[in-house]
Enzyme design. Structure first.
Site, PDB file in Angstrom:
ATOM      1  N   ASP A  19       4.410  -3.000   0.125  1.00  0.00           N
ATOM      2  CA  ASP A  19       3.230  -3.818  -0.189  1.00  0.00           C
ATOM      3  C   ASP A  19       3.558  -5.318  -0.305  1.00  0.00           C
ATOM      4  OD1 ASP A  19       1.962  -1.294  -0.530  1.00  0.00           O
ATOM      5  OD2 ASP A  19       2.460  -1.289  -2.665  1.00  0.00           O
ATOM      6  N   GLU A 226      -7.860   0.139   2.011  1.00  0.00           N
ATOM      7  CA  GLU A 226      -7.153  -0.532   0.908  1.00  0.00           C
ATOM      8  C   GLU A 226      -6.379  -1.724   1.464  1.00  0.00           C
ATOM      9  OE1 GLU A 226      -4.416   2.355  -0.743  1.00  0.00           O
ATOM     10  OE2 GLU A 226      -3.237   2.442   1.082  1.00  0.00           O
TER      11      GLU A 226
HETATM   12  O1  FUB Z   1       2.056   1.100  -3.293  1.00  0.00           O
HETATM   13  C1  FUB Z   1       0.999   1.838  -3.845  1.00  0.00           C
HETATM   14  C2  FUB Z   1      -0.195   1.791  -2.959  1.00  0.00           C
HETATM   15  O2  FUB Z   1       0.132   2.276  -1.665  1.00  0.00           O
HETATM   16  C3  FUB Z   1      -0.735   0.401  -2.684  1.00  0.00           C
HETATM   17  O3  FUB Z   1      -1.434  -0.143  -3.757  1.00  0.00           O
HETATM   18  C4  FUB Z   1      -1.523   0.693  -1.474  1.00  0.00           C
HETATM   19  O4  FUB Z   1      -1.984  -0.430  -0.795  1.00  0.00           O
HETATM   20  C5  FUB Z   1      -0.554   1.533  -0.675  1.00  0.00           C
HETATM   21  O5  FUB Z   1       0.382   0.748   0.018  1.00  0.00           O
END
Ligand code: FUB
Length: 326
Positions: A19, A226
């Site tokens: 991320d 997301e």
């Molecule tokens: O790293 C945890 C979660 O996985 C992140 O918040 C999302 O965007 C995905 O990458």
């Protein structure tokens, strides 16, 4: 790790990272990743495998330099309101202060967004006592415009709980829209000058096709899942994000920071592993994509590694699709 970083190779291999939010601060490239833990606990659609407990800040003097790990910058135990799961963070600079924005589950297991501050881009960061009032879900990304206004974008489906906030209140059993209904969009709020509070209640961003029709929830190649990121290029705002189940990074463009955004195309084809998450940063006269995959752990979804590669615009402002393995 003393070797210069290479495109499409892990920035660091001594810890698992994911991320990445990259920024140029004080003439260096700073990367704010999640710090994945090496564990064999349960793995599910709720994201329990992403059980991260701290953040490390990484930096590069330039792309011919080794990556520096500045060590632990913030730990869960020091965040009074947070119970678990320090997920994807971002950082911003304003008021002579560095702000680290991060999601975590609170004591009621509800994801909220927190802020921590530092005088240095490498931290350590001191967290606020409570989460940002009115905040929810995951994956905060902060964009500071040329007029110095700061905007925060956030939200993620499934384990990120965005479906549960459709009424403005947390409804634990709420499901997402039907396939033929508009998909949920990321949330947007302007930040107050203190960078610690929202100016207004967060609004949903609309993502539409070239005809102005909303992208539907069943359109899994294009719908928002997301990991929002906003950057500006040639006067246009670019909102990029993960499509989740189809594992692509895609983007949409707008003339306004709050949208509506018009869907344009794919930035990155699927990486090894379930999640895909990124940031886009200008370094001198070039643009770069920071992203992650699970190559360092041979495909374990919660043991990821951050990488980078150059990003290229076409003359019409569209972005060329990148294959992470070519
Ligand atoms: O790293 C945890 C979660 O996985 C992140 O918040 C999302 O965007 C995905 O990458």
């Amino acid at each position: 790790m003393n070797k210069p970083v290479q495109p499409k190779e892990p920035l660091v291999t001594h810890i698992y990272t994911a991320d990445p939010s990259a920024h140029v601060f004080e003439g260096k490239i700073y990367i704010y990743p999640s710090h994945d833990l090496d564990h064999d606990g349960p793995s599910n659609d709720n994201g329990d495998q992403y059980a991260m407990e701290d953040y490390h800040v990484l930096s590069l003097d330039d792309f011919n330099s080794p990556c520096v790990d500045h060590g632990e910058a913030l730990h869960l135990k020091d965040i009074p309101w947070a119970k678990q799961q320090l997920w994807a963070p971002d950082a911003a600079y304003k008021n002579n202060t560095y702000y680290l924005f991060f999601p975590a589950r609170d004591k009621d297991h509800v994801f909220r967004l927190g802020v921590a501050t530092s005088t240095s881009p490498a931290g350590p960061f001191t967290p606020q006592e409570n989460y940002i009032p009115g905040s929810y879900s995951i994956d905060p990304a902060v964009f500071i415009d040329e007029d110095n206004k700061a905007y925060i974008y956030f939200g993620g489906l499934w384990g990120g709980q965005l479906e549960k906030w459709q009424t403005g209140e947390f409804l634990p059993d709420a499901a997402g829209p039907a396939e033929n209904e508009p998909a949920l969009g990321p949330r947007f709020a302007e930040l107050n000058d203190d960078m610690l509070t929202f100016k207004d209640e967060p609004q949903e961003i609309k993502i539409v096709d070239e005809e102005g029709n909303p992208i539907l929830a069943g359109d899994e190649d294009r719908r928002y899942f997301e990991g929002p990121w906003v950057h500006k290029y040639n006067g246009y705002y670019y909102l990029s994000y993960s499509t989740g189940t189809t594992h692509c990074l895609v983007y949409a463009m707008s003339e306004h920071p709050q949208g509506p955004y018009v869907f344009k195309g794919k930035i990155l084809t699927p990486v090894i592993g379930w999640t895909t998450h990124h940031s886009i940063v200008q370094v001198e006269d070039k643009w770069y994509l920071f992203y992650h995959d699970c190559s360092l752990s041979d495909g374990v979804n919660h043991k990821r590694c951050v990488k980078y590669t150059e990003l290229t615009y076409n003359v019409d402002g569209t972005i060329q699709t990148i294959d992470p393995y070519k």
